[in-house]
Design a protein around this motif. Structure first.
Motif, PDB file in Angstrom:
ATOM      1  N   GLN A  23      39.166  52.155  47.652  1.00 11.92           N
ATOM      2  CA  GLN A  23      40.144  51.252  46.999  1.00 11.92           C
ATOM      3  C   GLN A  23      41.383  51.848  47.445  1.00 11.92           C
ATOM      4  O   GLN A  23      42.702  51.684  47.014  1.00 11.92           O
ATOM      5  N   THR A  24      41.761  52.128  48.789  1.00 14.15           N
ATOM      6  CA  THR A  24      42.737  52.675  49.446  1.00 14.15           C
ATOM      7  C   THR A  24      43.200  51.793  50.568  1.00 14.15           C
ATOM      8  O   THR A  24      42.291  51.488  51.604  1.00 14.15           O
ATOM      9  N   ASN A  40      43.210  60.452  49.533  1.00 12.49           N
ATOM     10  CA  ASN A  40      43.122  61.523  48.720  1.00 12.49           C
ATOM     11  C   ASN A  40      41.483  62.132  49.036  1.00 12.49           C
ATOM     12  O   ASN A  40      40.560  61.388  48.981  1.00 12.49           O
ATOM     13  N   GLY A 105      39.757  59.180  47.135  1.00 16.19           N
ATOM     14  CA  GLY A 105      40.564  58.277  46.386  1.00 16.19           C
ATOM     15  C   GLY A 105      40.754  58.722  45.134  1.00 16.19           C
ATOM     16  O   GLY A 105      40.692  59.657  44.184  1.00 16.19           O
ATOM     17  N   ASN A 106      40.372  57.601  44.061  1.00 18.62           N
ATOM     18  CA  ASN A 106      40.427  57.537  42.816  1.00 18.62           C
ATOM     19  C   ASN A 106      39.420  58.395  41.946  1.00 18.62           C
ATOM     20  O   ASN A 106      39.525  59.060  41.094  1.00 18.62           O
ATOM     21  N   GLU A 107      38.108  58.278  42.900  1.00 14.72           N
ATOM     22  CA  GLU A 107      36.903  59.086  42.219  1.00 14.72           C
ATOM     23  C   GLU A 107      37.482  60.470  42.200  1.00 14.72           C
ATOM     24  O   GLU A 107      37.033  61.196  41.256  1.00 14.72           O
ATOM     25  N   GLN A 109      40.499  61.908  41.917  1.00 20.33           N
ATOM     26  CA  GLN A 109      41.448  62.266  40.758  1.00 20.33           C
ATOM     27  C   GLN A 109      40.655  61.931  39.298  1.00 20.33           C
ATOM     28  O   GLN A 109      41.002  63.097  38.562  1.00 20.33           O
ATOM     29  N   MET A 110      39.840  61.035  39.065  1.00 20.01           N
ATOM     30  CA  MET A 110      38.958  60.967  38.001  1.00 20.01           C
ATOM     31  C   MET A 110      38.106  62.316  37.540  1.00 20.01           C
ATOM     32  O   MET A 110      38.153  62.890  36.390  1.00 20.01           O
TER      33      MET A 110
END
Length: 172
Positions: A23-24, A40, A105-107, A109-110
């Motif tokens: 998603q980046t 990230n 990525g978002n994983e 951060q979550m």
């Protein structure tokens, strides 16, 4: 000079300005290594390892690579945890699953957010520090990390108070 301009325009047509991994969106005008660092969860060392495993020159412009090379890089990013030792991953022995993974990525951060919330719920030392907004990793807090008001003596305020007191005494 006019002979070089059409070649530059042709190069610009071949260039992908954005390369999407997960998603980046990565910058296609930079080298493979520099573009991967923007994600990230991927640092310099990880970016080098991924480029080497994918068989791509890490100094090549990412947007100029053919689709097969880009797909190879994407595949190596997704399979990174399977191909390196566990100490090179960023999620070893996950609390919930017990697996060793490398999240990007978002994983990432979550999972950090979940870990911090879990620490707050069980009121561990680190959780309490997170709740209070204080430093968590053992840094000094005597002189740094202050969030409220002025540090030290405010000389101007003292002079104003003295001037007001002098004015009140002079009036009496």
């Amino acid at each position: 000079m006019s002979a070089e301009e059409p070649q530059d325009e042709q190069d610009d047509e071949d260039l992908q300005y954005f390369v999407r991994i997960g998603q980046t969106d990565l910058d296609g005008t930079k080298s493979v290594e520099r573009s991967l660092i923007e994600m990230n969860g991927i640092g310099r060392r990880t970016a080098r390892i991924i480029a080497d495993k994918a068989g791509v020159d890490r100094t090549a412009t990412f947007g100029r690579l053919d689709d097969d090379a880009i797909d190879a890089v994407v595949e190596k990013v997704e399979e990174y945890a399977d191909e390196v030792p566990t100490w090179l991953t960023n999620r070893q022995n996950d609390f919930y699953t017990g697996e060793t993974t490398h999240e990007v990525g978002n994983e990432l951060q979550m999972s950090r957010r979940y870990d911090i919330n879990r620490m707050k719920m069980i009121s561990s030392y680190r959780g309490v520090r997170h709740k209070k907004g204080q430093k968590v990793r053992g840094q000094r807090t005597k002189s740094t990390g202050r969030t409220e008001g002025t540090i030290g003596v405010n000389v101007e305020e003292i002079r104003e108070q003295e001037a007001e007191e002098a004015a009140e005494e002079g009036d009496e």
